[in-house]
Design an enzyme around this catalytic site. Structure first.
Site, PDB file in Angstrom:
ATOM      1  N   TYR A 185       0.833  -1.204   0.000  1.00 21.21           N
ATOM      2  CA  TYR A 185       0.000   0.000   0.000  1.00 21.21           C
ATOM      3  C   TYR A 185       0.868   1.255   0.000  1.00 21.21           C
ATOM      4  CZ  TYR A 185      -3.245   3.516   1.936  1.00 21.21           C
ATOM      5  OH  TYR A 185      -4.001   4.647   2.160  1.00 21.21           O
ATOM      6  N   LYS A 241       1.057   4.021  -3.021  1.00 15.59           N
ATOM      7  CA  LYS A 241       0.736   5.433  -2.796  1.00 15.59           C
ATOM      8  C   LYS A 241       1.926   6.326  -3.146  1.00 15.59           C
ATOM      9  CE  LYS A 241      -3.553   5.182  -1.364  1.00 15.59           C
ATOM     10  NZ  LYS A 241      -4.662   5.690  -2.207  1.00 15.59           N
TER      11      LYS A 241
END
Length: 265
Positions: A156, A160
């Site tokens: 994640y 990002k």
């Protein structure tokens, strides 16, 4: 009733799409844009927590190319264009335990949801925005792009970070043609899922919900403001960034984390 007079219908006539817009921060953003006068479309895999007739809902799995195409087709068929795109969809469902427990499937699903979904939507909507010479795209990233938590959200955080870099590059390409691209990177937000997580932590550790919340803040290195953000606070920032008052802003990342990131830049 909340006073909305200061919004002045500043988004009247604008068509906006909020991905992941049926709950949490996405829901707050959709409602903020609606109060400012925009026509708001929301998309998610599941039906909204509560049906709002003013919000047009499209059921789609944006982690898959066919889900993106469904949204593009429906928006253009019903509205003919899009003025504001809020790429809010994101999340992590990978297991804790660091790099060694993560499979290719963990990495691929996380990257599809958090990076490729907004890339595909941008690619689909940008040509029409460029034709009309106007539009705003907001990418909702995360402070984990700079402050990764390797134990449970390594893919994640990497996705990002890629989204922040991509957003900056895209802004440089399309700003001369009238389209603004910006990134909003929140810290910890107290959504419904966060509240449920606190309850699970408290139950499993035999502590109170308040103590569980403090343990999470400690794990982030502390939040100087002393609390997580509320979804409406993030929505308020997004509402300003898509408004005419932010017309000279593009290519910038806006961190909203209560001071969590301890360094400059």
């Amino acid at each position: 009733m909340k006073d909305t007079s200061h919004f002045n219908n500043e988004l009247s006539g604008k068509i906006a799409l909020v991905t992941g817009g049926t709950r949490g921060t996405g829901k707050a953003i959709a409602e903020r844009l609606l109060r400012a006068g925009a026509t708001v479309i929301v998309t998610a895999r599941n039906e909204p927590e509560e049906n709002k007739e003013e919000l047009y809902f499209i059921a789609a799995d944006l982690s898959r190319p066919e889900g993106t195409q469904k949204v593009l087709n429906e928006v253009f068929r019903n509205y003919g264009r899009l003025d504001i795109l809020i790429n809010n969809l994101g999340g992590s469902e990978t297991p804790g335990g660091g790099f060694a427990v993560l499979t290719d499937a963990d990495w691929e699903s996380t990257i599809h949801t958090n990076l490729l979904a907004p890339v595909r939507l941008d690619r689909g909507f940008l040509p029409r925005m460029l034709e009309q010479g106007s539009g705003v795209i907001i990418h909702i990233a995360s402070i984990q792009a700079r402050l990764p938590l390797y134990d449970s959200t390594l893919p994640y955080a990497a996705a990002k970070a890629g989204l922040v870099n991509y957003s900056k590059s895209l802004s440089n390409e399309v700003a001369p043609k009238g389209v603004r691209v910006l990134t909003v990177s929140p810290g910890w937000i107290m959504t419904g899922s966060s509240i449920r997580m606190m309850e699970r932590i408290a139950e499993s550790s035999g502590t109170t919900v308040e103590e569980a919340k403090q343990s999470v803040m400690d794990g982030l290195g502390g939040i100087p403001m002393g609390r997580p953000a509320q979804p409406a606070e993030v929505a308020e920032l997004v509402g300003f960034l898509v408004s005419p008052g932010a017309g000279y802003l593009t290519g910038t990342e806006y961190v909203i984390d209560g001071g969590t990131i301890p360094t400059v830049g």
